[in-house]
Design a protein around this motif. Structure first.
Motif, PDB file in Angstrom:
ATOM      1  N   THR A  76       0.817  -1.214   0.000  1.00 27.94           N
ATOM      2  CA  THR A  76       0.000   0.000   0.000  1.00 27.94           C
ATOM      3  C   THR A  76       0.852   1.267   0.000  1.00 27.94           C
ATOM      4  O   THR A  76       2.076   1.217   0.152  1.00 27.94           O
ATOM      5  N   LYS A  77       0.170   2.389  -0.122  1.00 23.22           N
ATOM      6  CA  LYS A  77       0.848   3.682  -0.018  1.00 23.22           C
ATOM      7  C   LYS A  77       1.487   3.838   1.354  1.00 23.22           C
ATOM      8  O   LYS A  77       2.569   4.429   1.491  1.00 23.22           O
ATOM      9  N   LYS A  78       0.849   3.288   2.382  1.00 22.94           N
ATOM     10  CA  LYS A  78       1.412   3.373   3.733  1.00 22.94           C
ATOM     11  C   LYS A  78       2.763   2.667   3.811  1.00 22.94           C
ATOM     12  O   LYS A  78       3.682   3.133   4.495  1.00 22.94           O
ATOM     13  N   ASP A  79       2.878   1.545   3.094  1.00 22.01           N
ATOM     14  CA  ASP A  79       4.163   0.839   3.068  1.00 22.01           C
ATOM     15  C   ASP A  79       5.239   1.716   2.430  1.00 22.01           C
ATOM     16  O   ASP A  79       6.389   1.732   2.884  1.00 22.01           O
ATOM     17  N   LEU A  80       4.864   2.440   1.388  1.00 23.61           N
ATOM     18  CA  LEU A  80       5.811   3.364   0.759  1.00 23.61           C
ATOM     19  C   LEU A  80       6.177   4.499   1.711  1.00 23.61           C
ATOM     20  O   LEU A  80       7.327   4.957   1.748  1.00 23.61           O
ATOM     21  N   GLN A  81       5.204   4.955   2.489  1.00 27.65           N
ATOM     22  CA  GLN A  81       5.460   6.039   3.451  1.00 27.65           C
ATOM     23  C   GLN A  81       6.477   5.604   4.502  1.00 27.65           C
ATOM     24  O   GLN A  81       7.338   6.385   4.912  1.00 27.65           O
ATOM     25  N   ILE A  82       6.396   4.355   4.927  1.00 27.46           N
ATOM     26  CA  ILE A  82       7.349   3.836   5.913  1.00 27.46           C
ATOM     27  C   ILE A  82       8.764   3.853   5.341  1.00 27.46           C
ATOM     28  O   ILE A  82       9.728   4.241   6.011  1.00 27.46           O
ATOM     29  N   LYS A 105      -1.707   5.418  -9.708  1.00 30.39           N
ATOM     30  CA  LYS A 105      -1.377   6.851  -9.738  1.00 30.39           C
ATOM     31  C   LYS A 105      -1.129   7.406  -8.338  1.00 30.39           C
ATOM     32  O   LYS A 105      -0.242   8.241  -8.143  1.00 30.39           O
ATOM     33  N   THR A 106      -1.885   6.951  -7.344  1.00 32.96           N
ATOM     34  CA  THR A 106      -1.710   7.465  -5.978  1.00 32.96           C
ATOM     35  C   THR A 106      -0.315   7.141  -5.456  1.00 32.96           C
ATOM     36  O   THR A 106       0.376   8.008  -4.905  1.00 32.96           O
ATOM     37  N   LYS A 107       0.101   5.902  -5.613  1.00 39.01           N
ATOM     38  CA  LYS A 107       1.438   5.497  -5.153  1.00 39.01           C
ATOM     39  C   LYS A 107       2.519   6.190  -5.970  1.00 39.01           C
ATOM     40  O   LYS A 107       3.560   6.602  -5.452  1.00 39.01           O
ATOM     41  N   GLN A 108       2.260   6.322  -7.264  1.00 37.48           N
ATOM     42  CA  GLN A 108       3.230   6.975  -8.137  1.00 37.48           C
ATOM     43  C   GLN A 108       3.433   8.428  -7.722  1.00 37.48           C
ATOM     44  O   GLN A 108       4.574   8.895  -7.611  1.00 37.48           O
ATOM     45  N   ASP A 109       2.337   9.152  -7.496  1.00 36.64           N
ATOM     46  CA  ASP A 109       2.443  10.560  -7.119  1.00 36.64           C
ATOM     47  C   ASP A 109       3.180  10.731  -5.803  1.00 36.64           C
ATOM     48  O   ASP A 109       3.902  11.713  -5.610  1.00 36.64           O
ATOM     49  N   LEU A 112       7.176   9.935  -6.640  1.00 35.44           N
ATOM     50  CA  LEU A 112       7.941  10.768  -7.573  1.00 35.44           C
ATOM     51  C   LEU A 112       8.867  11.784  -6.890  1.00 35.44           C
ATOM     52  O   LEU A 112      10.041  11.883  -7.254  1.00 35.44           O
ATOM     53  N   PRO A 113       8.394  12.570  -5.924  1.00 37.21           N
ATOM     54  CA  PRO A 113       9.313  13.554  -5.316  1.00 37.21           C
ATOM     55  C   PRO A 113      10.490  12.912  -4.593  1.00 37.21           C
ATOM     56  O   PRO A 113      11.577  13.487  -4.544  1.00 37.21           O
ATOM     57  N   HIS A 114      10.296  11.704  -4.064  1.00 36.33           N
ATOM     58  CA  HIS A 114      11.395  11.020  -3.373  1.00 36.33           C
ATOM     59  C   HIS A 114      12.424  10.495  -4.373  1.00 36.33           C
ATOM     60  O   HIS A 114      13.613  10.386  -4.048  1.00 36.33           O
ATOM     61  N   LEU A 115      11.980  10.189  -5.569  1.00 35.92           N
ATOM     62  CA  LEU A 115      12.923   9.813  -6.614  1.00 35.92           C
ATOM     63  C   LEU A 115      13.684  11.043  -7.090  1.00 35.92           C
ATOM     64  O   LEU A 115      14.884  10.973  -7.398  1.00 35.92           O
ATOM     65  N   GLU A 116      12.971  12.175  -7.139  1.00 38.19           N
ATOM     66  CA  GLU A 116      13.596  13.421  -7.595  1.00 38.19           C
ATOM     67  C   GLU A 116      14.740  13.841  -6.673  1.00 38.19           C
ATOM     68  O   GLU A 116      15.811  14.231  -7.138  1.00 38.19           O
ATOM     69  N   ASN A 117      14.506  13.777  -5.339  1.00 35.10           N
ATOM     70  CA  ASN A 117      15.543  14.252  -4.420  1.00 35.10           C
ATOM     71  C   ASN A 117      16.571  13.176  -4.065  1.00 35.10           C
ATOM     72  O   ASN A 117      17.532  13.450  -3.337  1.00 35.10           O
ATOM     73  N   GLY A 118      16.375  11.966  -4.578  1.00 34.11           N
ATOM     74  CA  GLY A 118      17.372  10.918  -4.391  1.00 34.11           C
ATOM     75  C   GLY A 118      17.301  10.183  -3.079  1.00 34.11           C
ATOM     76  O   GLY A 118      18.151   9.320  -2.800  1.00 34.11           O
ATOM     77  N   ARG A 119      16.290  10.479  -2.248  1.00 36.70           N
ATOM     78  CA  ARG A 119      16.184   9.762  -0.974  1.00 36.70           C
ATOM     79  C   ARG A 119      15.878   8.282  -1.193  1.00 36.70           C
ATOM     80  O   ARG A 119      16.339   7.423  -0.457  1.00 36.70           O
ATOM     81  N   ILE A 120      15.070   8.013  -2.207  1.00 35.19           N
ATOM     82  CA  ILE A 120      14.756   6.627  -2.558  1.00 35.19           C
ATOM     83  C   ILE A 120      15.362   6.333  -3.928  1.00 35.19           C
ATOM     84  O   ILE A 120      15.117   7.057  -4.901  1.00 35.19           O
ATOM     85  N   ILE A 121      16.181   5.309  -3.969  1.00 32.34           N
ATOM     86  CA  ILE A 121      16.694   4.804  -5.250  1.00 32.34           C
ATOM     87  C   ILE A 121      15.814   3.626  -5.632  1.00 32.34           C
ATOM     88  O   ILE A 121      15.854   2.570  -4.999  1.00 32.34           O
ATOM     89  N   LEU A 122      15.006   3.835  -6.632  1.00 29.06           N
ATOM     90  CA  LEU A 122      14.049   2.809  -7.044  1.00 29.06           C
ATOM     91  C   LEU A 122      14.700   1.832  -8.010  1.00 29.06           C
ATOM     92  O   LEU A 122      15.346   2.229  -8.984  1.00 29.06           O
ATOM     93  N   ILE A 123      14.534   0.552  -7.713  1.00 33.29           N
ATOM     94  CA  ILE A 123      14.866  -0.491  -8.683  1.00 33.29           C
ATOM     95  C   ILE A 123      13.558  -1.218  -8.966  1.00 33.29           C
ATOM     96  O   ILE A 123      13.102  -2.047  -8.178  1.00 33.29           O
ATOM     97  N   GLY A 124      12.915  -0.835 -10.056  1.00 31.56           N
ATOM     98  CA  GLY A 124      11.652  -1.463 -10.428  1.00 31.56           C
ATOM     99  C   GLY A 124      11.912  -2.739 -11.197  1.00 31.56           C
ATOM    100  O   GLY A 124      12.801  -2.797 -12.055  1.00 31.56           O
ATOM    101  N   ALA A 125      11.163  -3.764 -10.898  1.00 32.11           N
ATOM    102  CA  ALA A 125      11.296  -5.050 -11.595  1.00 32.11           C
ATOM    103  C   ALA A 125       9.977  -5.380 -12.267  1.00 32.11           C
ATOM    104  O   ALA A 125       8.907  -5.232 -11.675  1.00 32.11           O
ATOM    105  N   THR A 126      10.058  -5.823 -13.523  1.00 36.39           N
ATOM    106  CA  THR A 126       8.840  -6.146 -14.254  1.00 36.39           C
ATOM    107  C   THR A 126       9.144  -7.118 -15.378  1.00 36.39           C
ATOM    108  O   THR A 126      10.251  -7.123 -15.925  1.00 36.39           O
TER     109      THR A 126
END
Length: 426
Positions: A76-82, A105-109, A112-126
């Motif tokens: 969930t979005k809450k998991d992302l918030q943690i 879209k909710t999780k994406q929005d 996005l700002p955390h990816l912009e400032n570099g706090r979260i380095i996303l490695i998406g797998a698909t």
């Protein structure tokens, strides 16, 4: 708690990764990122079991950053918030987000700002093609890397490691026959996770011999895999690769390759895609070089749809060989595409007055149709008159090809008419 062999053997550094040398080998992009400590968000896409999670785990193990794993579909979005809160406290977190194409879209929005400032380095797998399935906002903030199915040699190397690794079967006397290893390497189609799972099942379900060894034979591997060496996801990216290869093989007149890809599509049971693609090929790639082939293809498709699989393969094979070995021409649809481009570029200008509708009262007063000449009133059914709008009066869209007798005849007629038209305007 029980952990599968593939999980226990997950790489801790880039050196532990099997395969994907184009990304993690010496001097390659991901290794450069790690060695320079300049990680950026990325999307790894490719078939299951090819190392997407392993690469993320190895990247984290090669750095000092915290590593977290979430699933875009189920978390969930809450998991992302943690994760974001942890990143604020620790500085940076590497987040492996599985099934990243399912990110709403909710999780994406939020992300996005955390990816912009570099706090979260996303490695998406698909497993899905990110250029088709992932939102442009995410794509624009990530680098996209494709991972490939492992070669049989790479899987054999991983199996050897599993037999000698502490978290594998180092403490157990397991003998994997060479023929069994080769079978496992080939039947799992580049999916290392499946290979390791099958090996573990084989070891755990095989009793020890009198000397205390566990002997794994080819027959045991076949029982533990229950596969025919073929897998195909009708909704996956690889499915469209097969369809693409199918059409390109026919276009290239390679009958053997076309039959191979037809067999893969038939084995997947995808009659709809086969029939649709063959009809497209008949007009796109054969076209005016052999119009009768397109008609025969329609007959074969109708027969296949009425018969259903497996008998449908019979008319389909006829159509594939017919199209493969036919002369090729794409002149017709290419001609139309050139005309469409003119229309899109604003060249759909005023229709000449003599071609405009004159079947209404007052048309003559407007000059509609007054000078139109009816071709059937002339000896050879043709008369020189302008049909294109004035700015396009001398445009030629059709560029004939001479690969088949039918189009050769059309091309000859086309040139004759152009010459007559040119002579009449001099």
């Amino acid at each position: 708690m029980y952990q599968p062999l593939a999980y226990r053997l997950r790489p801790k550094t880039l050196e532990d990764i099997v395969g994907q040398e184009h990304l993690v080998g010496p001097g390659k992009i991901i290794r450069r990122m790690v060695e320079a400590n300049l990680l950026s968000s990325m999307i790894l896409y490719g078939p299951p079991g090819t190392g997407k999670t392993s690469i993320a785990s190895a990247i984290a193990g090669s750095t000092s950053f915290a590593f977290r794993m979430l699933n875009a579909a189920t978390d969930t979005k809450k998991d992302l918030q943690i994760v974001a809160e942890e990143a604020k406290m620790s500085g940076t977190v590497i987040l492996l987000l599985d099934e990243v194409h399912r990110l709403d879209k909710t999780k994406q929005d939020f992300l996005l700002p955390h990816l912009e400032n570099g706090r979260i380095i996303l490695i998406g797998a698909t497993t899905e093609n990110p250029y088709i399935s992932i939102n442009p906002a995410i794509r624009s903030r990530t680098q996209i890397f494709e991972v490939h199915p492992l070669t049989p040699e790479a899987i054999e190397m991983a199996l050897d490691r599993a037999l000698t690794a502490k978290d594998g079967f180092k403490d157990e006397d397991v003998i994997l026959e060479q023929s069994a290893k080769r079978e496992l390497a080939f039947v799992t189609n580049g999916d290392l996770r499946s290979a390791l799972n099958a090996l573990e099942l084989a070891v755990r379900s095989t009793p020890k011999n009198e000397d205390g060894t566990i002997l794994i034979t080819k027959e045991i591997i076949q029982e533990c895999t229950q596969q025919k060496g073929f897998s195909h996801d009708k909704n996956g990216d690889a499915h469209y690769d097969v369809i693409s290869a199918f059409q390109k093989s026919i276009r290239g007149s390679d009958a053997d390759a076309a039959l191979h890809y037809l067999a893969r599509l038939i084995e997947a049971g995808d009659l709809i895609s086969i029939c649709r693609r063959l009809l497209v090929i008949g007009y796109e790639d054969i076209g005016l070089a052999n119009p009768a082939a397109a008609s025969r293809t329609l007959d074969a498709v109708l027969a296949a749809e009425r018969l259903g699989l497996p008998e449908a393969r019979i008319p389909l094979s006829v159509a594939v060989l017919d199209l493969c070995l036919s002369p090729k021409s794409n002149s017709a649809y290419q001609s139309l595409d050139r005309a469409l481009q003119d229309v899109k570029n604003g060249k759909a200008t005023t229709i000449p007055n003599h071609l405009k509708d004159s079947h209404y009262k007052g048309a003559a007063a407007l000059g509609r149709g007054l000078t139109y000449q009816y071709p059937h009133e002339f000896s050879d059914g043709w008369v020189a008159q302008q049909y294109l709008p004035d700015p396009l009066a001398h445009t030629r869209y059709y560029e004939p090809k001479f690969t088949g007798r039918y189009e050769q005849a059309l091309a000859k007629r086309y040139e004759e008419l152009h010459q007559k038209k040119s002579s009449s305007t001099k």
